[in-house]
Design an enzyme around this catalytic site. Structure first.
Site, PDB file in Angstrom:
ATOM      1  N   ALA A   1       0.803  -1.234   0.000  1.00  0.00           N
ATOM      2  CA  ALA A   1       0.000   0.000   0.000  1.00  0.00           C
ATOM      3  C   ALA A   1       0.837   1.286   0.000  1.00  0.00           C
ATOM      4  CB  ALA A   1      -0.997   0.030   1.163  1.00  0.00           C
ATOM      5  N   ALA A   2       2.151   1.167  -0.232  1.00  0.00           N
ATOM      6  CA  ALA A   2       2.961   2.389  -0.324  1.00  0.00           C
ATOM      7  C   ALA A   2       2.469   3.247  -1.500  1.00  0.00           C
ATOM      8  CB  ALA A   2       4.432   2.037  -0.504  1.00  0.00           C
ATOM      9  N   GLY A   3       2.130   2.583  -2.590  1.00  0.00           N
ATOM     10  CA  GLY A   3       1.625   3.311  -3.757  1.00  0.00           C
ATOM     11  C   GLY A   3       0.289   3.977  -3.454  1.00  0.00           C
ATOM     12  N   ASP A   4      -0.531   3.301  -2.656  1.00  0.00           N
ATOM     13  CA  ASP A   4      -1.830   3.890  -2.283  1.00  0.00           C
ATOM     14  C   ASP A   4      -1.611   5.106  -1.385  1.00  0.00           C
ATOM     15  OD1 ASP A   4      -3.064   1.799  -3.663  1.00  0.00           O
ATOM     16  OD2 ASP A   4      -3.020   0.501  -1.901  1.00  0.00           O
TER      17      ASP A   4
HETATM   18  O1  RIB Z   1      -1.975  -1.781  -2.959  1.00  0.00           O
HETATM   19  C1  RIB Z   1      -2.008  -2.741  -1.938  1.00  0.00           C
HETATM   20  C2  RIB Z   1      -3.301  -3.498  -2.006  1.00  0.00           C
HETATM   21  O2  RIB Z   1      -3.325  -4.281  -3.175  1.00  0.00           O
HETATM   22  C3  RIB Z   1      -3.516  -4.482  -0.884  1.00  0.00           C
HETATM   23  O3  RIB Z   1      -4.117  -3.906   0.254  1.00  0.00           O
HETATM   24  C4  RIB Z   1      -4.351  -5.567  -1.538  1.00  0.00           C
HETATM   25  O4  RIB Z   1      -5.650  -5.651  -1.055  1.00  0.00           O
HETATM   26  C5  RIB Z   1      -4.319  -5.264  -3.031  1.00  0.00           C
HETATM   27  O5  RIB Z   1      -5.484  -4.714  -3.463  1.00  0.00           O
END
Ligand code: RIB
Length: 310
Positions: free
Chosen positions: A253-256
């Site tokens: 989730a670093a990209g998120d």
């Molecule tokens: O970007 C990370 C996410 O990718 C994770 O939380 C997983 O659920 C996938 O969707």
């Protein structure tokens, strides 16, 4: 008054196994630890925005299983408005994640309820979407739904930030209505037709960003992990924003986190390079923590971090 961010995307339960390294094809290894986290690229970005103190709504589906209600509750408790999160028949989205000792991961996503988000759901939530200051989307919901979302955003002149993850070929109509596209290194290779093993250097990123800009998006942020992010804009910026040196334990989730930081900072009136530095700090903090949604920092934590880097 601040117009909210609306995230249209996936909501997953992450099943996370940590081991010394990520297994190779055909290899069985003994892991060190197993945990579950709330995840999904869409939900992570929504939680990232909420933790940074910006108003945000989530549009998406969970399953009618026990995971579904827990996932929706977790979003609400993080400060995300969940009136447009619906439970549909069947299982919630799940992600099987392997994490190696260096914090790197690989992920298999089984979409479940996310795969049932339809174009009609975009229409049904048009009142919410029309109020958005920016719409954030990823590729864990059906492409046809994303195309409807893109057309909607274009019609109402709402900026669309598209995270092309997981990577796939994208229709030119969608690219042409995208305000920001934010691939990571592996997605950049796929979108730009590079061999899977080719390193993405700043020079490669510059070339790929130009290719992407020619295909429609107004702005590009290539997320390059420990190298930082390459920013290219329609008005001529071509610049590498360096990352911060941190000890990564989990890059999930670093990209998120980056996208949440970029969207919040841009909507707060910051210029792209300033916003990218902020986003890079949000991502850097996230990799020092375990899990997807629990790794998102607050605005105060980001400010403190940035001060400590001066
Ligand atoms: O970007 C990370 C996410 O990718 C994770 O939380 C997983 O659920 C996938 O969707």
């Amino acid at each position: 008054m601040r117009k909210p961010i609306v995230v249209a995307g996936s909501i997953n339960l992450d099943l996370v196994a940590s081991a010394d390294h990520v297994p190779l094809p055909g290899e069985t290894i003994i892991g060190k630890d197993f945990r579950t986290f709330h995840g999904g690229k869409g939900a992570n970005q929504a939680v990232g925005v909420a933790k940074l103190g910006y108003p945000v709504s989530m549009l998406g589906n969970v399953g009618d299983d026990s995971f579904g209600s827990a996932l929706k509750t977790a979003l609400r408790q993080s400060g995300v408005a969940v009136q447009s999160v619906h439970a549909v028949k069947g299982s919630s989205g799940v992600a099987l994640i392997n994490i190696g000792g260096d914090g790197q991961n690989n992920i298999v996503v089984v979409p479940g309820a996310n795969g049932k988000l339809q174009p009609k759901d975009i229409t049904a939530h048009s009142a919410l979407l029309r109020k958005a200051g920016m719409i954030l989307a990823q590729l864990e919901i059906p492409l046809i739904t994303l195309e409807t979302l893109g057309a909607f955003a274009h019609r109402y002149k709402i900026p669309l930030m598209l995270d092309p993850a997981p990577a796939r070929e994208l229709p030119s109509g969608l690219l042409q209505v995208t305000g920001w596209i934010t691939p990571n290194e592996s997605e950049t290779r796929i979108l730009c037709g590079l061999p899977p093993t080719e390193p993405v250097t700043p020079a490669t990123a510059a070339r790929c960003a130009n290719l992407l800009l020619e295909r429609g998006p107004k702005n590009v942020a290539i997320k390059m992990g420990a190298q930082g992010a390459f920013i290219a804009t329609a008005d001529g910026i071509r610049e590498m924003v360096p990352s911060f040196a941190v000890k990564a334990i989990d890059s999930t989730a670093a990209g998120d986190a980056f996208n949440a930081g970029l969207a919040v900072s841009l909507l707060s009136g910051k210029q792209p390079l300033v916003a990218a530095r902020y986003a890079t700090a949000v991502a850097a903090i996230s990799v020092t923590r375990n899990g997807a949604q629990p790794s998102m920092p607050t605005a105060r934590e980001v400010e403190k971090f940035l001060k400590s880097q001066k």
